[in-house]
Design a protein around this motif. Structure first.
Motif, PDB file in Angstrom:
ATOM      1  N   TYR A 137       0.830  -1.201   0.000  1.00  0.00           N
ATOM      2  CA  TYR A 137       0.000   0.000   0.000  1.00  0.00           C
ATOM      3  C   TYR A 137       0.868   1.255   0.000  1.00  0.00           C
ATOM      4  O   TYR A 137       1.908   1.296   0.675  1.00  0.00           O
ATOM      5  N   SER A 138       0.433   2.254  -0.726  1.00  0.00           N
ATOM      6  CA  SER A 138       0.955   3.606  -0.506  1.00  0.00           C
ATOM      7  C   SER A 138      -0.154   4.572  -0.844  1.00  0.00           C
ATOM      8  O   SER A 138      -0.984   4.310  -1.727  1.00  0.00           O
ATOM      9  N   SER A 139      -0.181   5.645  -0.099  1.00  0.00           N
ATOM     10  CA  SER A 139      -1.265   6.599  -0.257  1.00  0.00           C
ATOM     11  C   SER A 139      -1.198   7.321  -1.597  1.00  0.00           C
ATOM     12  O   SER A 139      -2.218   7.606  -2.213  1.00  0.00           O
ATOM     13  N   ARG A 140       0.007   7.613  -2.063  1.00  0.00           N
ATOM     14  CA  ARG A 140       0.114   8.296  -3.359  1.00  0.00           C
ATOM     15  C   ARG A 140      -0.357   7.382  -4.480  1.00  0.00           C
ATOM     16  O   ARG A 140      -1.021   7.827  -5.414  1.00  0.00           O
ATOM     17  N   TRP A 141      -0.034   6.091  -4.393  1.00  0.00           N
ATOM     18  CA  TRP A 141      -0.559   5.121  -5.370  1.00  0.00           C
ATOM     19  C   TRP A 141      -2.093   5.153  -5.338  1.00  0.00           C
ATOM     20  O   TRP A 141      -2.761   5.205  -6.376  1.00  0.00           O
ATOM     21  N   GLU A 142      -2.639   5.124  -4.113  1.00  0.00           N
ATOM     22  CA  GLU A 142      -4.094   5.096  -3.952  1.00  0.00           C
ATOM     23  C   GLU A 142      -4.746   6.362  -4.541  1.00  0.00           C
ATOM     24  O   GLU A 142      -5.793   6.283  -5.195  1.00  0.00           O
ATOM     25  N   LEU A 143      -4.095   7.512  -4.339  1.00  0.00           N
ATOM     26  CA  LEU A 143      -4.649   8.766  -4.851  1.00  0.00           C
ATOM     27  C   LEU A 143      -4.584   8.815  -6.379  1.00  0.00           C
ATOM     28  O   LEU A 143      -5.502   9.322  -7.029  1.00  0.00           O
ATOM     29  N   VAL A 144      -3.532   8.249  -6.939  1.00  0.00           N
ATOM     30  CA  VAL A 144      -3.435   8.186  -8.409  1.00  0.00           C
ATOM     31  C   VAL A 144      -4.565   7.292  -8.948  1.00  0.00           C
ATOM     32  O   VAL A 144      -5.265   7.654  -9.899  1.00  0.00           O
ATOM     33  N   GLU A 145      -4.768   6.150  -8.301  1.00  0.00           N
ATOM     34  CA  GLU A 145      -5.835   5.232  -8.738  1.00  0.00           C
ATOM     35  C   GLU A 145      -7.207   5.898  -8.638  1.00  0.00           C
ATOM     36  O   GLU A 145      -8.044   5.762  -9.530  1.00  0.00           O
ATOM     37  N   ALA A 146      -7.429   6.604  -7.541  1.00  0.00           N
ATOM     38  CA  ALA A 146      -8.720   7.288  -7.350  1.00  0.00           C
ATOM     39  C   ALA A 146      -8.920   8.346  -8.435  1.00  0.00           C
ATOM     40  O   ALA A 146     -10.020   8.480  -8.995  1.00  0.00           O
ATOM     41  N   THR A 147      -7.847   9.062  -8.741  1.00  0.00           N
ATOM     42  CA  THR A 147      -7.932  10.105  -9.769  1.00  0.00           C
ATOM     43  C   THR A 147      -8.301   9.488 -11.118  1.00  0.00           C
ATOM     44  O   THR A 147      -9.142  10.012 -11.853  1.00  0.00           O
ATOM     45  N   LYS A 148      -7.683   8.355 -11.425  1.00  0.00           N
ATOM     46  CA  LYS A 148      -7.984   7.679 -12.702  1.00  0.00           C
ATOM     47  C   LYS A 148      -9.455   7.256 -12.749  1.00  0.00           C
ATOM     48  O   LYS A 148     -10.123   7.395 -13.767  1.00  0.00           O
ATOM     49  N   LYS A 149      -9.949   6.712 -11.603  1.00  0.00           N
ATOM     50  CA  LYS A 149     -11.350   6.247 -11.577  1.00  0.00           C
ATOM     51  C   LYS A 149     -12.303   7.418 -11.789  1.00  0.00           C
ATOM     52  O   LYS A 149     -13.285   7.319 -12.527  1.00  0.00           O
ATOM     53  N   ILE A 150     -12.003   8.530 -11.121  1.00  0.00           N
ATOM     54  CA  ILE A 150     -12.877   9.707 -11.240  1.00  0.00           C
ATOM     55  C   ILE A 150     -12.823  10.249 -12.676  1.00  0.00           C
ATOM     56  O   ILE A 150     -13.860  10.550 -13.275  1.00  0.00           O
ATOM     57  N   ALA A 151     -11.611  10.309 -13.231  1.00  0.00           N
ATOM     58  CA  ALA A 151     -11.455  10.817 -14.605  1.00  0.00           C
ATOM     59  C   ALA A 151     -12.247   9.947 -15.581  1.00  0.00           C
ATOM     60  O   ALA A 151     -12.903  10.456 -16.499  1.00  0.00           O
ATOM     61  N   GLN A 152     -12.205   8.652 -15.359  1.00  0.00           N
ATOM     62  CA  GLN A 152     -12.938   7.718 -16.217  1.00  0.00           C
ATOM     63  C   GLN A 152     -14.449   7.982 -16.154  1.00  0.00           C
ATOM     64  O   GLN A 152     -15.137   7.981 -17.165  1.00  0.00           O
ATOM     65  N   LYS A 153     -14.939   8.253 -14.928  1.00  0.00           N
ATOM     66  CA  LYS A 153     -16.378   8.521 -14.763  1.00  0.00           C
ATOM     67  C   LYS A 153     -16.764   9.813 -15.474  1.00  0.00           C
ATOM     68  O   LYS A 153     -17.840   9.911 -16.059  1.00  0.00           O
ATOM     69  N   VAL A 154     -15.879  10.798 -15.422  1.00  0.00           N
ATOM     70  CA  VAL A 154     -16.158  12.071 -16.110  1.00  0.00           C
ATOM     71  C   VAL A 154     -16.167  11.821 -17.622  1.00  0.00           C
ATOM     72  O   VAL A 154     -17.082  12.266 -18.329  1.00  0.00           O
ATOM     73  N   GLN A 155     -15.184  11.047 -18.073  1.00  0.00           N
ATOM     74  CA  GLN A 155     -15.085  10.747 -19.503  1.00  0.00           C
ATOM     75  C   GLN A 155     -16.309   9.972 -20.012  1.00  0.00           C
ATOM     76  O   GLN A 155     -16.808  10.222 -21.108  1.00  0.00           O
ATOM     77  N   ASN A 156     -16.822   9.059 -19.151  1.00  0.00           N
ATOM     78  CA  ASN A 156     -18.011   8.275 -19.537  1.00  0.00           C
ATOM     79  C   ASN A 156     -19.304   9.068 -19.434  1.00  0.00           C
ATOM     80  O   ASN A 156     -20.369   8.552 -19.744  1.00  0.00           O
ATOM     81  N   GLY A 157     -19.230  10.255 -18.890  1.00  0.00           N
ATOM     82  CA  GLY A 157     -20.432  11.068 -18.710  1.00  0.00           C
ATOM     83  C   GLY A 157     -21.228  10.696 -17.458  1.00  0.00           C
ATOM     84  O   GLY A 157     -22.348  11.167 -17.256  1.00  0.00           O
ATOM     85  N   GLN A 158     -20.649   9.861 -16.564  1.00  0.00           N
ATOM     86  CA  GLN A 158     -21.363   9.472 -15.329  1.00  0.00           C
ATOM     87  C   GLN A 158     -21.288  10.584 -14.290  1.00  0.00           C
ATOM     88  O   GLN A 158     -22.027  10.584 -13.314  1.00  0.00           O
ATOM     89  N   LEU A 159     -20.358  11.492 -14.464  1.00  0.00           N
ATOM     90  CA  LEU A 159     -20.069  12.513 -13.455  1.00  0.00           C
ATOM     91  C   LEU A 159     -19.607  13.771 -14.191  1.00  0.00           C
ATOM     92  O   LEU A 159     -18.892  13.672 -15.194  1.00  0.00           O
ATOM     93  N   SER A 160     -20.046  14.942 -13.682  1.00  0.00           N
ATOM     94  CA  SER A 160     -19.500  16.169 -14.279  1.00  0.00           C
ATOM     95  C   SER A 160     -18.451  16.735 -13.330  1.00  0.00           C
ATOM     96  O   SER A 160     -18.474  16.451 -12.125  1.00  0.00           O
ATOM     97  N   THR A 161     -17.556  17.539 -13.852  1.00  0.00           N
ATOM     98  CA  THR A 161     -16.464  18.091 -13.039  1.00  0.00           C
ATOM     99  C   THR A 161     -17.021  18.835 -11.828  1.00  0.00           C
ATOM    100  O   THR A 161     -16.484  18.741 -10.726  1.00  0.00           O
TER     101      THR A 161
END
Ligand code: IPE
Ligand code: IPE
Ligand code: MG
Length: 246
Positions: A137-161
């Protein structure tokens, strides 16, 4: 435990279990000897936390950075994880403890991945203490993963900025199912976070003790909890405001 106020316990305690290597070397043993003794502390602290009534206990067992240790130590630790999980799960299950693992688990050897998956599945329905082990585990790894997941949701139109809030970030972390720790303990005298739960610890009380992890016992946990209970958590307010709120 005498003076502990059971109504004011932290729900979630997180621990950086540090000092195994130094403890072993101080007695002329190799570092793995310290890790083996560290498992005894894990058992005692899990038992104590469950008995006291802590709901969530997160233990930092292996960081992303720990992969850079000498190969023999890494291999020894992986063997220890697999053996310990196999040995301890029946008792944990009997004690109604639910196991969960956070971290970049894909990096683990297959035998470890299988052991974690089995332990998680076997204890999934338990309703007592939730024991969260941070592995690779590392927190920076986790934050990068979270950022990717959120970006993906924005890209899919599931979430707006505009809809991205602090809660969006929490919900996309590996700890989304758990509350933030109110108390973080680090053993062995080091006063740093070492890439652990950076977002989740934003307002946690931090407790540092010189005790090496292999010597940490229930009495040390109680001492940390008493120290926690002696603190005034202000969350940016004044002391007078906090006292009115109580
Ligand atoms: C903590 O003890 C356990 C792990 C990081 C796996 P250390 O192995 O870091 O012990 P010290 O800090 O070298 O004494
Ligand atoms: C942090 O301990 C990680 C774990 C306890 C698993 P380390 O011993 O690896 O941390 P640093 O390198 O001293 O900061
Ligand atoms: Mg260390």
């Amino acid at each position: 435990m005498e003076n502990l106020d059971l109504k004011r316990l932290p729900k979630h305690v997180a621990i950086i279990m540090d000092g195994n290597g130094r403890w072993a070397q101080e007695q002329g043993q190799d570092r793995l000897f310290g890790h083996y003794h560290g498992v005894v502390s894990v058992r005692k602290v899990v038992e104590a936390a469950a008995e006291i009534g802590i709901e969530f206990l997160t233990l930092y067992a292996f960081s992303t950075e720990n992969w850079d240790r000498p190969e023999a130590e890494v291999t020894g630790l992986m063997t220890l994880f697999v053996d310990t999980i196999a040995k301890e799960v029946p008792d944990l299950h009997k004690n109604n403890i639910k196991l969960s693992f956070i971290g970049n688990l894909d990096m683990l050897p297959t035998s470890a991945k299988q052991a974690l998956a089995d332990a998680t599945a076997q204890t999934a329905q338990n309703t007592g203490l939730t024991l969260i082990i941070a592995l690779s585990y590392s927190s920076r790894w986790e934050l990068v993963e979270a950022t990717k997941k959120i970006a993906q949701k924005v890209q899919n139109g599931q979430l707006s900025t505009d809809q991205i809030t602090e809660a969006t970030i929490s919900e996309n972390l590996t700890t989304s199912a758990f509350p933030d720790p109110e108390l973080m303990i680090r053993t062995s005298g080091e006063c740093r976070i070492s890439n652990f739960l950076l977002y989740q610890l934003a307002y946690s009380e931090l407790y540092f003790t010189d005790t090496r992890w292999p010597e940490f016992r229930k009495a040390d946990l109680v001492k940390a909890l008493l120290d926690y209970q002696s603190r005034e958590r202000r969350f940016g307010k004044t002391s007078a405001q906090v006292q009115i709120d109580v």
